[in-house]
Design a protein around this motif. Structure first.
Motif: not given
Length: 265
Positions: A85, A91-92, A95, A98-99, A169-172, A176
């Motif tokens: 991603e 790190n999500h 997910r 997606c870390q 999006d990538v944090a979630g 985070r």
């Protein structure tokens, strides 16, 4: 971990060694590409990406690094990892695939160091621009014993503006996002960064407000650093900013690890 390549297997610049990675922290297909020096390895520089996968919209880090003068590449292994991603290196919240921080710290770095096969571990440095600069500063604050210095250019989100949608999006989660707020991390981990000059903050490309805010924050926190304004360059991988960024990286290394070169020679 891959076995150490023999001397004749190490390709000359700018060709690279591609290593496919099996990682529990990313979807399948991630890799790390390395270019090797002809001289003894004295350092590893991670060129942090700005696009997911092997995107080339903003150029290619290793292709531009391969065009730099030899004295800026001597003794350095340059490593360019990929991510599933958009690579903000966070790190999500939920997910498992997606870390990104864990993938870099627990898979990429150990893989690269294992390929060196050296008894003495060389320092690992961080290099990036835009979101890669954001990631480099975050990683240095969060892992000050793993990474030695960070040289960044046109780094993102050092000014007071909303997070980029890709970062959201990538944090979630909001929690985070706060964990990876680069300005807050510089404040949270200030004690680890006050003892030596470990950061070079370069610019200005398109993110002048971020450069100005970042310099002011580092000064306010008493964090030693180099802040410089080089010739304008496009917001992409480009030798125009890479040359001064690497010059500053080498100067930071010499100050932070003054005995490293002497021990290797």
């Amino acid at each position: 971990m891959p076995s150490q390549p023999s001397a004749h297997e190490r390709p000359a610049l700018p060709a690279g060694t591609q290593v496919l990675l099996e990682s529990p922290f990313q979807r399948s297909g991630t890799q790390v590409t390395l270019i090797w020096p002809e001289q003894r390895v004295r350092r590893v520089v991670l060129a942090l990406p700005v696009e997911k996968g092997d995107g080339r919209k903003y150029g290619h880090s290793l292709a531009e690094i391969g065009r730099l003068p030899a004295h800026l590449r001597d003794g350095t292994v340059f490593a360019a990892p990929t991510f599933s991603e958009s690579p903000w290196l966070v790190n999500h919240a939920t997910r498992a695939d997606c870390q990104q921080e864990d993938h870099l710290v627990r898979v990429v770095v150990p893989t690269v160091l294992a390929m060196l096969g050296n008894d003495a571990r060389p320092p690992v440095h961080l290099l990036g621009f835009s979101k890669g600069g954001f990631a480099a500063l975050n990683l240095l604050t969060r892992h000050p014993c793993l990474f030695a210095v960070a040289s960044v250019w046109d780094a993102s989100l050092l000014s007071d503006r909303p997070p980029h949608p890709q970062l959201v999006d990538v944090a979630g989660s909001t929690a985070r996002l706060d964990e990876y707020d680069v300005r807050q991390n510089l404040r949270r981990h200030v004690q680890a960064l006050r003892g030596a000059r470990r950061i070079a903050l370069g610019g200005i490309g398109t993110l002048e407000a971020d450069w100005t805010a970042g310099r002011q924050l580092l000064e306010a926190l008493g964090i030693p650093h180099d802040a410089y304004r080089d010739a304008p360059a496009d917001h992409r991988w480009d030798t125009a900013w890479l040359a001064p960024a690497l010059q500053h990286l080498l100067a930071l290394e010499a100050g932070f690890l003054p005995g490293a070169r002497a021990r290797e020679e």
